[in-house]
Design a protein around this motif. Structure first.
Motif: not given
Length: 274
Positions: A16-22, A55-56, A60-62, A79-81
Motif C-alpha cells: 500500500g505505499d507504492y502510490d506512483w505505480i498506477t 521505513e516500512a 520489507y527490503l531488508l 528515512i524522512d531526512l
C-alpha cells in the motif's frame, strides 16, 4: 567477470505505499527476486533500492535481502531526512550491515531546493558520519544545485541515479549535458548507468541511446560509473537482458579492467559490498 546490478527494485502492491505505480502501468503487479533471477546472465550480486517513501518498505527490503541466498548484497532504504529524530534513526539503521545508503525521492518533491532545508542538515551529517551513501534520485532541474550540495557535504558519498533522468525521448541534450559535465568535473560524485531506457521511451533503438550513454561515460570515466538495470521499471521500455547487452556493447570502448570497474568494482567500493 563478476558483475553487480547496482540498482533494482522489488515490490508487493498490497503493502500500500507504492502510490506512483498506477493500474494503467504495465508494471502494476508484484515483483520479487524469483522474477528477477532468470533474467540476467552472470549477475552475481545486486543492490536493492527503495521505491516507496516509508521505513516500512525499508524493513520489507531488508527481509527480502536476508532471504536472497546471497544475491542481494546491500539495501538503499528511506528515512524522512527532515524529521526531528532522523539522526537517531539513521544511527540505528547504520548498525545493520545490510543497509548501505538512503534515498530521498527528490524527483517527486516539487520544491527543487528541498534538500537544502535546515531540518535536513543533521540527518545528512549523520549519514556522512556513519558512512551511509546518498542515492540522488534527481531530475535535470537539480543538476546545477548538486554542485552546491556536494560542496556543503564533502564527506557524504553521493551517486546520481539514472544520470539525473535525461530527456532522451525528446533528443534535447542541453542543458542536461553541460550541467552533468560540470558536476562530474567539479565533484567526486558517482553516476549510475541505469534508468536510461525508461527515459528513452518504448521504441528506442541502440543508436538513439548512444550519444547519451557515451556522454555520461565521457563525463565520469570508468572509475565513477556503476551499471544498474532499474528492473522492473525498465520492463516498460525494454527487457532486462537487452539493456545489459546494449550496455556491454557501449562499454567495449574500455579495456577489460575498466569494464570490470563499471560492472562490479565501483559498486563494491562505493557501497562497501561484501
Amino acid at each position: 567477470m563478476i558483475r553487480v546490478d547496482a540498482h533494482h527494485h522489488v515490490w508487493r502492491l498490497d503493502r500500500g505505499d507504492y502510490d506512483w505505480i498506477t493500474p494503467d502501468m504495465s508494471i502494476h503487479r508484484d515483483y520479487g527476486l524469483d522474477d528477477l533471477r532468470p533474467l540476467p546472465d552472470n549477475i552475481d550480486a545486486t543492490v536493492l533500492i527503495q521505491a516507496a517513501p516509508t521505513e516500512a518498505e525499508t524493513d520489507y527490503l531488508l527481509e527480502v535481502a536476508r532471504g536472497s541466498r546471497g544475491l542481494v548484497r546491500g539495501v538503499v532504504g528511506w528515512i524522512d531526512l527532515t524529521a526531528p529524530d532522523a539522526p537517531k534513526r539513521i544511527n540505528e539503521r547504520a548498525k545493520d550491515p545490510m543497509i548501505k545508503g538512503l534515498r530521498p525521492m527528490l524527483q517527486d518533491i516539487a520544491d527543487t531546493y528541498w534538500i537544502f532545508r535546515d531540518e535536513a542538515k543533521p540527518a545528512l551529517h549523520a549519514m556522512a558520519e556513519t558512512g551511509l551513501c546518498f542515492d540522488a534520485l534527481i531530475q535535470p532541474r537539480h543538476l546545477p544545485l548538486m554542485q552546491i550540495f556536494t560542496n556543503l557535504h564533502p564527506k557524504l558519498k553521493i551517486v546520481i541515479d539514472h544520470a539525473a533522468k535525461p530527456p532522451i525521448a525528446s533528443r534535447t541534450m542541453q542543458p542536461w549535458a553541460d550541467d552533468l559535465a560540470r558536476l562530474a568535473k567539479d565533484s567526486n560524485v558517482y553516476c549510475k548507468l541505469s534508468g536510461l531506457a525508461t527515459e528513452a521511451g518504448p521504441e528506442w533503438q541502440m543508436n538513439d541511446m548512444r550519444p547519451w550513454f557515451e556522454h555520461i561515460c565521457d563525463c565520469f570515466g570508468p572509475s565513477r560509473l556503476m551499471w544498474g538495470s532499474d528492473w522492473p521499471v525498465i520492463e516498460m521500455s525494454t527487457p532486462y537482458q537487452r539493456w545489459l547487452t546494449i550496455s556491454e556493447r557501449f562499454l567495449f570502448r574500455y579495456d577489460l579492467p575498466e569494464r570490470d570497474e563499471i560492472m562490479c568494482d565501483n559498486a563494491v567500493r562505493f557501497y562497501g559490498l561484501k
